[in-house]
Design an enzyme around this catalytic site. Structure first.
Site, PDB file in Angstrom:
ATOM      1  N   SER A   1       3.163  -4.712   7.205  1.00 29.54           N
ATOM      2  CA  SER A   1       2.677  -4.503   5.843  1.00 29.54           C
ATOM      3  C   SER A   1       3.801  -4.793   4.846  1.00 29.54           C
ATOM      4  CB  SER A   1       2.196  -3.071   5.654  1.00 29.54           C
ATOM      5  OG  SER A   1       1.047  -2.818   6.417  1.00 29.54           O
TER       6      SER A   1
ATOM      7  N   HIS B   1       0.863  -1.178   0.000  1.00 30.07           N
ATOM      8  CA  HIS B   1       0.000   0.000   0.000  1.00 30.07           C
ATOM      9  C   HIS B   1       0.898   1.227   0.000  1.00 30.07           C
ATOM     10  CE1 HIS B   1       0.953   0.901   4.193  1.00 30.07           C
ATOM     11  NE2 HIS B   1       0.681  -0.364   4.505  1.00 30.07           N
TER      12      HIS B   1
ATOM     13  N   ASP C   1      -0.939 -19.262  13.127  1.00 26.86           N
ATOM     14  CA  ASP C   1       0.305 -19.742  13.730  1.00 26.86           C
ATOM     15  C   ASP C   1       0.391 -19.290  15.189  1.00 26.86           C
ATOM     16  OD1 ASP C   1       3.264 -19.848  14.372  1.00 26.86           O
ATOM     17  OD2 ASP C   1       3.256 -20.701  12.350  1.00 26.86           O
TER      18      ASP C   1
END
Length: 425
Positions: A389, A247, A374
């Protein structure tokens, strides 16, 4: 009009409104489910399913893209049943068009099919420091000043807007905030001609700087010329080109993606992690080293799909693992997958579950919905935290995407972007 007639008219109106609403919803749903573009690897048969409310017909006008399923319709035109997968095969590289019809007659849309060579990139997952230099001096907002006479004024009101970029004053280009301050004080009480870039278009604005009580001349605008932070490198290609974040980097005040002149990657050290909780995303806290010899690469583009540029030899020496084949949107399946991250101080893969795949999303960087499963990662971060990110998503030994956002009300879940959308830059 009798009560019976009014009731009958009500039923008729209800029927037609429901019909129009249903047709509109189906049209919107089909538009979202059917991608505008597909990439397939040359000389490899690709197979995928479209979650459609009813059967459709696909038609290829090119012999270079072969359509197939279990139907008996002649080659080049395939009746696609909801329960059957569609197969595509491309022999020669290039871009081709495939038409889609509803009920075998109504043309709905064209799909661009790109036949490409196999492509490979190295999934990274390493945190880096990011520094961006804006293209011009960015206006964050405007405000009031107290002039040398003690009067409150607001000279930039109605002239400058949040998100504007001041590129030059009286024809002299601006490189940073200091250059802006120097120019204003050299102009003094004279009129200043500002060249401003607003939403990609250049314009000229005339205004007079105001002398304040400290003897300085100002415009009455809050400005910024750089941005920094910590993010994750998604991939590096053989030629050194990288993609990160998935992004764009936006200004914290305006919320707009920063238009950059250039930028750099730097070494960073993660000092701690604040775990995410419902209503409060977690964050990776660290320090960026801007000293000599700490630069890892240059940033050329800051886009809605991530930041992109070239790594240097120092960064190449830090990379681990082997390049993986790029997986396209039709290769992604609901079910187990992995994200690669260095959040523990050691680069490793953590298991996730892909819950949803949007072939044609409203926002490219929200094409994949995923959930962290996990236990080791959940203990460390609580799920997805700011700074993760760009963490690469791997499924079936292919690099298929990158983590982009976290669900505010559920830090174990988040969004991802298709890796093919990042590789377009």
């Amino acid at each position: 009009m009798t009560g019976k007639q009014r009731f009958r008219r009500y039923l008729v109106w209800t029927f037609w409104i429901s019909l129009v609403f249903t047709a509109g919803f189906i049209w919107y749903y089909m538009e979202r489910q059917i991608p505008e573009q597909l990439s397939i690897v040359a000389r490899e048969q690709e197979e995928f399913r479209l979650d459609l409310p009813f059967d459709v017909t696909l038609q290829s006008e090119s012999e270079e893209v072969v359509l197939g399923n279990r139907s008996n319709i002649p080659s080049g035109e395939v009746h696609l049943s909801r329960a059957e997968p569609l197969s595509l095969y491309g022999e020669k590289l290039g871009s081709y068009r495939v038409g889609l019809k509803l009920f075998g007659a109504i043309h709905f849309k064209d799909i661009q099919v790109d036949v490409v060579d196999s492509r490979y990139a190295l999934p990274c997952g390493l945190p880096v420091g990011i520094y961006l230099k804006s293209k011009g001096v960015m206006v964050v907002g405007t405000g009031r000043l107290t002039d040398s006479q003690g009067q409150e004024v607001e000279p930039a009101y109605g002239l400058l807007q949040s998100g504007d970029y001041i590129e030059a004053i009286n024809g002299q280009p601006l490189t940073d905030k200091e250059a802006l301050i120097t120019s204003l004080n050299s102009i003094g009480d004279s009129e200043a001609l500002l060249r401003v870039r607003r939403e990609g278009k250049d314009m000229e604005i005339r205004m007079n700087p105001v002398k304040t009580q400290d003897g300085m001349y100002k415009l009455g605008a809050w400005v910024r010329d750089d941005t920094q932070g910590i993010g994750t490198i998604t991939y590096v290609e053989e030629n050194g080109q990288f993609g990160a974040l998935g992004h764009g980097i936006s200004d914290m005040d305006t919320g707009k993606v920063v238009e950059i002149e250039n930028g750099s990657l730097y070494e960073t050290e993660i000092l701690g992690i604040e775990k995410g909780a419902v209503g409060k995303p977690g964050v990776m806290a660290g320090v960026i080293y801007y000293g000599p010899g700490t630069e890892l690469g240059t940033i050329s583009f800051n886009t809605d799909d991530g930041i992109f540029g070239t790594v240097n030899e120092k960064m190449k020496g830090m990379l681990r693992g082997k390049p993986l084949e790029i997986g396209y949107r039709q290769d992604i399946q609901k079910g187990p997958a992995w994200i690669r991250s260095d959040v523990s101080g050691k680069l490793r893969d953590y298991e996730i579950e892909i819950q949803k795949v949007e072939y044609n999303p409203i926002q490219k960087n929200k094409s994949i919905v995923l959930r962290v499963t996990d236990e080791a990662l959940l203990r460390i971060t609580g799920g997805i935290v700011q700074g993760m990110s760009g963490s690469p998503i791997i499924q079936n030994d292919k690099l298929v995407g990158a983590v982009t956002h976290v669900f505010v009300n559920d830090p174990t879940r988040g969004y991802g972007i298709f890796i093919e959308d990042m590789l377009e830059h």
